[in-house]
Design a protein around this motif. Structure first.
Motif, PDB file in Angstrom:
ATOM      1  N   VAL A  23      98.035 -41.777 -65.719  1.00  0.00           N
ATOM      2  CA  VAL A  23      98.489 -40.687 -64.859  1.00  0.00           C
ATOM      3  C   VAL A  23      98.555 -41.198 -63.425  1.00  0.00           C
ATOM      4  CG1 VAL A  23      98.146 -38.283 -64.165  1.00  0.00           C
ATOM      5  CG2 VAL A  23      97.274 -39.071 -66.388  1.00  0.00           C
ATOM      6  N   VAL A  24      99.749 -41.141 -62.826  1.00  0.00           N
ATOM      7  CA  VAL A  24      99.947 -41.605 -61.452  1.00  0.00           C
ATOM      8  C   VAL A  24     100.512 -40.462 -60.620  1.00  0.00           C
ATOM      9  CG1 VAL A  24     100.383 -43.958 -62.276  1.00  0.00           C
ATOM     10  CG2 VAL A  24     102.321 -42.431 -61.801  1.00  0.00           C
ATOM     11  N   GLU A  25     100.634 -40.679 -59.330  1.00  0.00           N
ATOM     12  CA  GLU A  25     101.246 -39.666 -58.462  1.00  0.00           C
ATOM     13  C   GLU A  25     102.755 -39.903 -58.376  1.00  0.00           C
ATOM     14  OE1 GLU A  25     102.041 -36.551 -56.570  1.00  0.00           O
ATOM     15  OE2 GLU A  25      99.909 -36.825 -56.946  1.00  0.00           O
ATOM     16  N   ASP A  26     103.171 -41.041 -57.811  1.00  0.00           N
ATOM     17  CA  ASP A  26     104.597 -41.341 -57.671  1.00  0.00           C
ATOM     18  C   ASP A  26     105.105 -42.034 -58.938  1.00  0.00           C
ATOM     19  OD1 ASP A  26     104.455 -40.327 -55.126  1.00  0.00           O
ATOM     20  OD2 ASP A  26     104.125 -42.286 -54.200  1.00  0.00           O
ATOM     21  N   HIS A  27     106.262 -41.591 -59.427  1.00  0.00           N
ATOM     22  CA  HIS A  27     106.677 -41.978 -60.767  1.00  0.00           C
ATOM     23  C   HIS A  27     106.882 -43.483 -60.936  1.00  0.00           C
ATOM     24  CE1 HIS A  27     108.585 -39.902 -64.494  1.00  0.00           C
ATOM     25  NE2 HIS A  27     107.838 -40.928 -64.831  1.00  0.00           N
ATOM     26  N   GLN A  28     107.365 -44.179 -59.896  1.00  0.00           N
ATOM     27  CA  GLN A  28     107.609 -45.616 -60.060  1.00  0.00           C
ATOM     28  C   GLN A  28     106.313 -46.388 -60.318  1.00  0.00           C
ATOM     29  OE1 GLN A  28     107.801 -44.041 -57.170  1.00  0.00           O
ATOM     30  NE2 GLN A  28     107.112 -45.306 -55.453  1.00  0.00           N
ATOM     31  N   ASP A  29     105.173 -45.775 -60.027  1.00  0.00           N
ATOM     32  CA  ASP A  29     103.893 -46.471 -60.200  1.00  0.00           C
ATOM     33  C   ASP A  29     103.448 -46.579 -61.655  1.00  0.00           C
ATOM     34  OD1 ASP A  29     103.703 -46.947 -57.503  1.00  0.00           O
ATOM     35  OD2 ASP A  29     102.501 -45.172 -57.078  1.00  0.00           O
ATOM     36  N   VAL A  30     104.216 -45.994 -62.594  1.00  0.00           N
ATOM     37  CA  VAL A  30     103.886 -46.195 -64.012  1.00  0.00           C
ATOM     38  C   VAL A  30     104.395 -47.550 -64.512  1.00  0.00           C
ATOM     39  CG1 VAL A  30     104.002 -43.706 -64.456  1.00  0.00           C
ATOM     40  CG2 VAL A  30     105.973 -45.139 -65.054  1.00  0.00           C
ATOM     41  N   LEU A  31     105.400 -48.116 -63.844  1.00  0.00           N
ATOM     42  CA  LEU A  31     106.037 -49.330 -64.367  1.00  0.00           C
ATOM     43  C   LEU A  31     105.075 -50.515 -64.501  1.00  0.00           C
ATOM     44  CD1 LEU A  31     108.763 -50.220 -65.474  1.00  0.00           C
ATOM     45  CD2 LEU A  31     109.343 -51.081 -63.203  1.00  0.00           C
ATOM     46  N   PRO A  32     104.172 -50.761 -63.550  1.00  0.00           N
ATOM     47  CA  PRO A  32     103.226 -51.869 -63.732  1.00  0.00           C
ATOM     48  C   PRO A  32     102.388 -51.743 -65.009  1.00  0.00           C
ATOM     49  CG  PRO A  32     103.231 -51.180 -61.438  1.00  0.00           C
ATOM     50  CD  PRO A  32     104.069 -50.179 -62.193  1.00  0.00           C
ATOM     51  N   PHE A  33     102.054 -50.518 -65.418  1.00  0.00           N
ATOM     52  CA  PHE A  33     101.259 -50.340 -66.636  1.00  0.00           C
ATOM     53  C   PHE A  33     102.092 -50.628 -67.888  1.00  0.00           C
ATOM     54  CE2 PHE A  33      99.317 -47.435 -63.463  1.00  0.00           C
ATOM     55  CZ  PHE A  33      98.159 -48.171 -63.265  1.00  0.00           C
ATOM     56  N   ILE A  34     103.378 -50.330 -67.821  1.00  0.00           N
ATOM     57  CA  ILE A  34     104.278 -50.680 -68.926  1.00  0.00           C
ATOM     58  C   ILE A  34     104.414 -52.201 -69.015  1.00  0.00           C
ATOM     59  CG2 ILE A  34     106.658 -50.506 -69.764  1.00  0.00           C
ATOM     60  CD1 ILE A  34     106.711 -47.686 -68.385  1.00  0.00           C
ATOM     61  N   TYR A  35     104.581 -52.852 -67.865  1.00  0.00           N
ATOM     62  CA  TYR A  35     104.675 -54.316 -67.848  1.00  0.00           C
ATOM     63  C   TYR A  35     103.374 -54.955 -68.326  1.00  0.00           C
ATOM     64  CZ  TYR A  35     109.273 -54.957 -65.711  1.00  0.00           C
ATOM     65  OH  TYR A  35     110.629 -55.007 -65.491  1.00  0.00           O
ATOM     66  N   ARG A  36     102.243 -54.345 -67.972  1.00  0.00           N
ATOM     67  CA  ARG A  36     100.949 -54.865 -68.431  1.00  0.00           C
ATOM     68  C   ARG A  36     100.857 -54.794 -69.954  1.00  0.00           C
ATOM     69  NH1 ARG A  36      95.650 -52.074 -65.963  1.00  0.00           N
ATOM     70  NH2 ARG A  36      96.671 -52.794 -64.038  1.00  0.00           N
ATOM     71  N   ALA A  37     101.377 -53.711 -70.532  1.00  0.00           N
ATOM     72  CA  ALA A  37     101.357 -53.563 -71.996  1.00  0.00           C
ATOM     73  C   ALA A  37     102.272 -54.591 -72.666  1.00  0.00           C
ATOM     74  CB  ALA A  37     101.768 -52.148 -72.385  1.00  0.00           C
ATOM     75  N   ILE A  38     103.368 -54.942 -71.991  1.00  0.00           N
ATOM     76  CA  ILE A  38     104.241 -56.006 -72.510  1.00  0.00           C
ATOM     77  C   ILE A  38     103.507 -57.339 -72.452  1.00  0.00           C
ATOM     78  CG2 ILE A  38     106.384 -57.300 -72.109  1.00  0.00           C
ATOM     79  CD1 ILE A  38     107.601 -54.686 -70.978  1.00  0.00           C
ATOM     80  N   GLY A  39     102.848 -57.597 -71.328  1.00  0.00           N
ATOM     81  CA  GLY A  39     102.115 -58.856 -71.158  1.00  0.00           C
ATOM     82  C   GLY A  39     100.981 -59.022 -72.136  1.00  0.00           C
ATOM     83  N   SER A  40     100.326 -57.925 -72.509  1.00  0.00           N
ATOM     84  CA  SER A  40      99.201 -57.980 -73.450  1.00  0.00           C
ATOM     85  C   SER A  40      99.646 -57.882 -74.905  1.00  0.00           C
ATOM     86  CB  SER A  40      98.206 -56.852 -73.138  1.00  0.00           C
ATOM     87  OG  SER A  40      98.813 -55.581 -73.340  1.00  0.00           O
ATOM     88  N   LYS A  41     100.948 -57.869 -75.131  1.00  0.00           N
ATOM     89  CA  LYS A  41     101.543 -57.842 -76.481  1.00  0.00           C
ATOM     90  C   LYS A  41     101.306 -56.518 -77.211  1.00  0.00           C
ATOM     91  CE  LYS A  41     102.689 -62.204 -75.971  1.00  0.00           C
ATOM     92  NZ  LYS A  41     104.056 -62.567 -75.568  1.00  0.00           N
ATOM     93  N   HIS A  42     101.019 -55.460 -76.463  1.00  0.00           N
ATOM     94  CA  HIS A  42     100.968 -54.133 -77.082  1.00  0.00           C
ATOM     95  C   HIS A  42     102.371 -53.539 -77.179  1.00  0.00           C
ATOM     96  CE1 HIS A  42      96.689 -54.519 -75.885  1.00  0.00           C
ATOM     97  NE2 HIS A  42      96.488 -53.802 -76.977  1.00  0.00           N
ATOM     98  N   LEU A  43     103.230 -53.931 -76.265  1.00  0.00           N
ATOM     99  CA  LEU A  43     104.651 -53.584 -76.318  1.00  0.00           C
ATOM    100  C   LEU A  43     105.450 -54.874 -76.477  1.00  0.00           C
ATOM    101  CD1 LEU A  43     105.158 -50.972 -73.426  1.00  0.00           C
ATOM    102  CD2 LEU A  43     105.502 -50.540 -75.866  1.00  0.00           C
ATOM    103  N   PRO A  44     106.581 -54.820 -77.178  1.00  0.00           N
ATOM    104  CA  PRO A  44     107.431 -56.012 -77.280  1.00  0.00           C
ATOM    105  C   PRO A  44     108.126 -56.286 -75.948  1.00  0.00           C
ATOM    106  CG  PRO A  44     108.536 -54.138 -78.286  1.00  0.00           C
ATOM    107  CD  PRO A  44     107.158 -53.667 -77.902  1.00  0.00           C
ATOM    108  N   GLY A  45     108.634 -57.489 -75.789  1.00  0.00           N
ATOM    109  CA  GLY A  45     109.323 -57.846 -74.551  1.00  0.00           C
ATOM    110  C   GLY A  45     110.717 -57.282 -74.465  1.00  0.00           C
ATOM    111  N   SER A  46     111.233 -56.764 -75.572  1.00  0.00           N
ATOM    112  CA  SER A  46     112.591 -56.201 -75.596  1.00  0.00           C
ATOM    113  C   SER A  46     112.659 -55.095 -76.640  1.00  0.00           C
ATOM    114  CB  SER A  46     113.617 -57.298 -75.922  1.00  0.00           C
ATOM    115  OG  SER A  46     113.348 -57.868 -77.189  1.00  0.00           O
TER     116      SER A  46
END
Length: 455
Positions: A23-46
């Motif tokens: 949960v963030v305040e400004d919407h663009q601040d969710v993107l780093p958490f999505i990228y973190r999930a990609i980096g940790s292999k919880h989300l695919p890279g594509s």
């Protein structure tokens, strides 16, 4: 079905022990958490599908940002704003499908499927699209496919979510009784009482301290401006997209991706146009006149679309230059110079009006407000309790009929006054309770300054 997840086509992904909710305040601040999930292999890279509940599409692009910025995460994050943070992740190859689920009062992009390309403009090295919806044309983002390199296809699905209608009578336990109940199976008829009951035992709160954001707080007045009674009641009764059909459509889209993120802006449930409270009606109308977008013909050729975009870019460049000039000096000579430009005559009345109300107008903010006045107004609909409950109920049915996401991101959007500050905490609690009732144990991270929350 909500407990099942779609497996990836290639490679094994890690799984979280509990569903993460950021949960963030400004919407663009969710993107780093999505990228973190990609980096940790919880989300695919594509091949990620992005299911986006919001009163705004957020699908614009940083106009002057070099396309290659997407390959430097920190540089990218510093360039993003609330309206333009999704498309760079599409160009980077991570997201291939976006499902924009919008409430009845948000009509910025036409309903249905939009398939187009995103890539690097050969001439400017910026990110551009082949999408021809007015949403993209009015921001000067269209180019023909042969002008794009490193092309990535995007499948955009724009789907209306109507509130599930409820009667005015409530049970003692707080259950909202549906006036026109959907035909649900007995195991799917969880009432909205469950969405308002406490699931604190299932929530793990991890409150992080974040840097204080310099956000313009425009909530001096909490003026309730709603749609007319007629349109509000028709939006409640409208069955254009019955929620069960929406769930089927979303499931079909999800099957084409490897994993999905559920993204919720709390202004989906109730939204303000903050600029309407910053400026008088006359000033706002003058902004609309100055920034009005001349749409292309319905069956415009490529040449016609290019002319439309070129004219629009020149118009916006002139307006940006004018207000930048006024920041330095807003004397009569400067004002008259710019007013002599084609279409700029309303500038005189606008500036005179602003100067009578304030000692030193913020012309940069005036320009930002103007950029939202193109072919359609920003949505402004402060919802009633009944409407919020109706949308919560609709989302409950939708989530129960679709697979479980890999992670959930939530934006409050309250400090900039898009989600009404007097409603945001209540809506957030309802949404978190809803997620807990559908998905079970959640790992909730409140990643915003505590000054903006009463939780």
């Amino acid at each position: 079905m909500a407990g099942s997840g779609a497996g990836p086509r290639g490679g094994c992904l890690r799984t979280y022990p509990a569903l993460p909710v950021w949960v963030v305040e400004d919407h663009q601040d969710v993107l780093p958490f999505i990228y973190r999930a990609i980096g940790s292999k919880h989300l695919p890279g594509s091949h990620i599908t992005f299911v986006h509940l919001d009163s705004h599409p957020d699908l614009l692009i940083p106009v002057n940002m070099p396309a290659d910025t997407v390959y430097d995460k920190e540089a990218l994050f510093s360039e993003l704003s609330i309206e333009n943070w999704i498309m760079p992740a599409v160009y980077a190859g991570h997201i291939s499908q976006v499902v924009w689920l919008h409430p009845p009062w948000a009509q910025q992009i036409s309903e249905g499927k939009h398939n187009f390309l995103i890539g690097k403009d050969i001439s400017t090295t910026t990110i551009r699209v082949t999408g021809t919806d007015n949403y993209f044309l009015s921001d000067g983002l269209y180019v023909p496919a042969d002008q794009l390199e490193n092309q990535k296809p995007l499948n955009l699905h724009v789907i209306l979510i109507n509130p599930t209608e409820a009667s005015d009578n409530c049970e003692e336990n707080g259950e909202v009784v549906s006036a026109k109940r959907l035909k649900l199976n007995t195991d799917e008829t969880a009432s909205t009482a469950s969405a308002s009951s406490s699931v604190a035992a299932d929530l793990h709160y991890n409150t992080s301290t974040v840097k204080k954001k310099e956000v313009q707080n425009t909530s001096a007045l909490n003026r309730r401006e709603t749609l007319s009674e007629c349109s509000a009641s028709s939006s409640l009764r409208n069955s254009e997209s019955p929620i069960r059909d929406v769930a089927k459509d979303v499931c079909q889209v999800l099957q084409k991706g490897d994993a999905y993120v559920l993204d919720i802006d709390l202004d989906f449930f109730s939204v303000k146009n903050p600029f309407k409270e910053m400026y008088t009606q006359t000033e706002y109308e003058l902004l609309q006149e100055l920034y009005s977008f001349k749409k292309p013909h319905r069956n415009a050729t490529e040449e016609g679309l290019l002319d439309c975009v070129e004219n629009r870019v020149h118009q916006l460049e002139d307006l940006e230059a004018a207000f930048a000039d006024l920041c330095d000096s807003d004397d009569e000579e400067t004002l008259q110079k710019w007013a002599s430009y084609p279409g700029m005559k309303p500038l005189v009345q606008l500036v005179h009006s602003l100067k009578t109300r304030m000692e030193s107008p913020d012309y940069e903010m005036v320009h930002q407000a103007g950029l939202t006045c193109d072919y359609v107004e920003l949505p402004h609909h402060v919802s009633t309790e009944e409407e919020i409950e109706g949308l919560i109920k609709s989302i409950e049915v939708l989530l129960k009929d679709t697979p479980k996401p890999t992670l959930v991101t939530i934006a409050r959007s309250s400090l900039d006054d898009y989600c009404p500050s007097e409603q945001v905490d209540i809506i957030q609690e309802k949404v978190l309770n809803l997620l807990g009732s559908v998905y079970g144990t959640l790992d909730v991270h409140l990643d915003y300054s505590s000054i903006s929350s009463s939780l």
